[in-house]
Scaffold this active site. Structure first.
Site, PDB file in Angstrom:
ATOM      1  N   THR A  65      -7.427  -5.866 -40.288  1.00 39.87           N
ATOM      2  CA  THR A  65      -8.277  -5.937 -39.102  1.00 39.87           C
ATOM      3  C   THR A  65      -9.067  -7.242 -39.167  1.00 39.87           C
ATOM      4  O   THR A  65      -9.271  -7.781 -40.254  1.00 39.87           O
ATOM      5  CB  THR A  65      -9.271  -4.761 -39.047  1.00 39.87           C
ATOM      6  OG1 THR A  65     -10.072  -4.822 -40.229  1.00 39.87           O
ATOM      7  CG2 THR A  65      -8.557  -3.435 -39.007  1.00 39.87           C
TER       8      THR A  65
ATOM      9  N   GLU B 175      -5.334  -0.486 -35.858  1.00 38.92           N
ATOM     10  CA  GLU B 175      -5.143   0.841 -36.453  1.00 38.92           C
ATOM     11  C   GLU B 175      -4.242   1.743 -35.614  1.00 38.92           C
ATOM     12  O   GLU B 175      -3.860   2.819 -36.057  1.00 38.92           O
ATOM     13  CB  GLU B 175      -6.504   1.549 -36.611  1.00 38.92           C
ATOM     14  CG  GLU B 175      -7.415   0.971 -37.679  1.00 38.92           C
ATOM     15  CD  GLU B 175      -8.321  -0.151 -37.160  1.00 38.92           C
ATOM     16  OE1 GLU B 175      -7.946  -0.826 -36.187  1.00 38.92           O
ATOM     17  OE2 GLU B 175      -9.404  -0.343 -37.746  1.00 38.92           O
TER      18      GLU B 175
ATOM     19  N   LYS C  62     -28.845  -0.617 -25.380  1.00 38.17           N
ATOM     20  CA  LYS C  62     -29.643   0.611 -25.270  1.00 38.17           C
ATOM     21  C   LYS C  62     -31.017   0.260 -24.728  1.00 38.17           C
ATOM     22  O   LYS C  62     -31.882  -0.206 -25.454  1.00 38.17           O
ATOM     23  CB  LYS C  62     -29.742   1.293 -26.635  1.00 38.17           C
ATOM     24  CG  LYS C  62     -28.373   1.725 -27.138  1.00 38.17           C
ATOM     25  CD  LYS C  62     -28.429   2.277 -28.557  1.00 38.17           C
ATOM     26  CE  LYS C  62     -27.043   2.298 -29.168  1.00 38.17           C
ATOM     27  NZ  LYS C  62     -26.680   1.106 -29.932  1.00 38.17           N
TER      28      LYS C  62
ATOM     29  N   TRP D 239     -27.979   3.813 -21.617  1.00 36.05           N
ATOM     30  CA  TRP D 239     -26.986   2.818 -22.011  1.00 36.05           C
ATOM     31  C   TRP D 239     -26.620   1.921 -20.834  1.00 36.05           C
ATOM     32  O   TRP D 239     -26.390   2.397 -19.718  1.00 36.05           O
ATOM     33  CB  TRP D 239     -25.701   3.497 -22.493  1.00 36.05           C
ATOM     34  CG  TRP D 239     -25.818   4.057 -23.876  1.00 36.05           C
ATOM     35  CD1 TRP D 239     -26.925   4.055 -24.663  1.00 36.05           C
ATOM     36  CD2 TRP D 239     -24.787   4.708 -24.612  1.00 36.05           C
ATOM     37  NE1 TRP D 239     -26.643   4.667 -25.865  1.00 36.05           N
ATOM     38  CE2 TRP D 239     -25.340   5.074 -25.855  1.00 36.05           C
ATOM     39  CE3 TRP D 239     -23.455   5.022 -24.361  1.00 36.05           C
ATOM     40  CZ2 TRP D 239     -24.614   5.743 -26.838  1.00 36.05           C
ATOM     41  CZ3 TRP D 239     -22.718   5.674 -25.332  1.00 36.05           C
ATOM     42  CH2 TRP D 239     -23.301   6.025 -26.567  1.00 36.05           C
TER      43      TRP D 239
END
Ligand code: AMP
Length: 553
Positions: free
Chosen positions: A189, A333, A446, A451
């Site tokens: 990754t 992944e 936030k 949000w």
């Protein structure tokens, strides 16, 4: 009762022998920057893969699950490595040539790569690393580039010419009957936080994933197609395309190192691919190029965009040019295909169709999904409840590579206790199974307990004609905890000021008033990660260090 079916392992060698025999005349076409592209048939790729496997085994001593790394662009030699290495039972490790040197060294040492196959043009990158690569014994060089850079680079490494190495080897190889669950390929990754993590694909996972890529409701390509594979072969196996195309005889058009908008436009015009795959940044660049210098890109009926969210303005602009964007979501992944945005039949031709195409897409049969709220609760698929996406399936990672340490294998922030992959992506799922991502968990803003989606703000900003690119990040705020900072790249000759852009966001209620950014800055370019995504960590760092010239409105 046991089934009465044959138990034939799903192996990469089966994809190779099928493609090179039954689609032997399909081609890998490779851009050379000048003159004619190189053309190699699937039959030739098959024969040369066998030669490479002989060379790796007989001359370089590759045995068992030895790791053979590639430091290469998208080209036919890289495709040969894709097939030869796993088919002989070894493990292909694709190296991301855009990673910082110290990360590359870390990754090669962690994977214990024994051989590196490198393009000659990448030797300036490889040569200084060699003394630090503890396990590497052989470097095999392919294509143009200054070999003398390797002179004396490392006493323990032997250097070989790819073409010399395979020249007199047999064109067939008795591919072993492997366990389909064994390692075939690995990819790390991009490691924006902490050390990079190794994901190891099996023969089975790659085989099943390739079949998914080929489904009609996925990329659905046939041997009448030519796919321009811009997404690098070191980025999650070029989204599975080299394997998938070998299954169905789709011609591959490979850009090699010519990834700039100009050469891409030229190769589309002259080789007339019907499909292409890349991250949005590449397509933004191509769009600017086509505006400055129009080309005939009418062959390109389908463009798969993923890796980061496809801005609506980009999709609309491509539609106008007759290139139909198909949005997809995935991760290293997830092999990577997790969702693909083919709208449901009932909305085709209606106003809803575009909205469905803008979602990240629908989960295929083999990928199960669930949403988890901040307290660990399961959230409904109502298209409104936003939570972290968790997935599982036969081509989804269940652990990371690296020894026995449970915290390395299955870190708690990456895997749930019952084995699902926690994606770190936040979004909603509609009742009919379409995913809409609102943010990365770490990028969400936030503000006062609510949000704000940085992606929504970016998409709205990038729809303004004066904005070339925009990235929005959370910055600390005394009153609200966090507020959005809009960083904007203006197009040449742009006249819009911040107040105009803010009004544009508020216009027609596109963005709720309380979500509008009050902090603004113009930047030259949005910093990008090694795979072309917005690197918001860099922007947050620049803001914290006071390096950005911020205007408050
Ligand atoms: P990588 O492992 O480098 O391919 O990065 C995977 C991450 O890229 C995902 O977890 C998402 O955050 C992001 N990503 C990939 N595709 C999309 C997409 N279509 N829309 C939004 N984010 C995406």
């Amino acid at each position: 009762m046991q089934s009465t079916m044959q138990d034939v392992p799903l192996l990469i060698s089966r994809i190779l022998t099928h493609g090179s025999a039954l689609h032997g005349s399909s081609q890998v076409i490779t851009w050379t920057g000048e003159g004619e592209p190189r053309r190699r048939s699937f039959a030739e790729v098959g024969a040369r893969s066998a030669k490479l496997a002989h060379a790796l085994r007989d001359d370089l001593g590759v045995q068992g699950d030895a790791r053979v790394a590639t430091l290469m662009w998208n080209n036919p030699e890289h495709v040969e490595a894709y097939f030869a290495i796993p088919s002989m039972g070894a493990v292909l490790h694709t190296l991301n040539l855009r990673l910082p040197a110290e990360q590359l060294v870390w990754i090669v040492n962690h994977a214990a790569d024994r051989v590196v196959i490198a393009n000659g043009s990448l030797l300036p990158l490889l040569a200084p690393l060699l003394p630090h690569l503890k396990s590497v014994e052989h470097v095999v060089v392919s294509g143009p580039g200054d070999r003398s850079l390797l002179d004396g680079a490392s006493a323990q490494v032997r250097v070989h010419e790819y073409e010399d190495l395979i020249a007199d080897k047999p064109e067939t190889y008795d591919w072993p009957e492997l366990d389909e669950r064994q390692a075939a390929a690995m990819c790390y990754t991009s490691g924006t936080t902490g050390d990079p993590k190794g994901v190891v694909y099996s023969h089975r996972s790659i085989y099943l994933h390739s079949m998914q890529v080929n489904m009609a409701q996925s990329m659905g390509l046939t041997d009448q197609d030519t796919s321009l594979i811009v997404v690098p072969q070191f980025h999650v196996n070029a989204w599975g395309l080299p394997h998938a195309t070998f299954m169905t005889g789709v011609n591959m058009l490979m850009p090699d190192r010519f990834l700039q908008p100009g050469p891409l436009a030229e190769m589309i015009e002259s080789e007339r691919p019907t499909h292409a795959a890349a991250v949005p940044t590449i397509w933004q660049g191509l769009l600017q190029e086509l505006k400055a210098k129009p080309r005939d890109v009418s062959s390109l009926g389908q463009v798969t965009i993923g890796g980061s969210a496809c801005p609506p303005a980009l999709m609309a602009a491509f539609d106008e040019l007759g290139m139909r964007v198909c949005h997809a979501w995935g991760m290293t992944e997830t092999s990577p295909l997790g969702t693909i945005a083919r709208p449901p039949a009932r909305v085709i031709g209606t106003d809803e169709e575009f909205a469905y195409r803008l979602t990240q897409g629908r989960f295929p049969a083999s990928v199960e999904a669930r949403l988890t709220g901040p307290g660990g609760e399961r959230l409904p698929w109502d298209g409104e409840s936003a939570g972290e996406l968790e997935v599982r399936g036969p081509w989804i990672a269940g652990a990371y590579y690296g020894g026995q340490d449970a915290e390395v294998l299955r870190p708690a922030d990456k895997f749930s206790e019952d084995g699902w992959l926690k994606t770190g992506d936040v979004g909603t799922i509609s009742p009919d199974g379409y995913l809409t991502l609102t943010d990365r968990a770490k990028d969400v803003i936030k503000s006062g307990g609510e949000w704000i989606s940085s992606v929504d703000l970016e998409n709205a900003l990038m729809a303004h004609p004066d904005v070339a690119e925009a990235a929005v990040v959370a910055v600390p705020d005394d009153k609200w905890g966090e507020r959005p900072l809009a960083t904007v790249v203006l197009k040449e000759g742009a006249t819009a000021d911040f107040a105009t852009l803010r009004a544009f966001l508020a216009d027609e209620g596109k963005i709720a008033k309380w979500q509008l950014p009050e902090r603004w800055t113009v930047i030259e370019a949005v910093p990008k990660t090694s795979v072309g995504k917005f690197d918001k960590k860099v922007l947050r760092g620049q803001y914290a260090a006071g390096d950005l010239d911020v205007t408050q409105i």
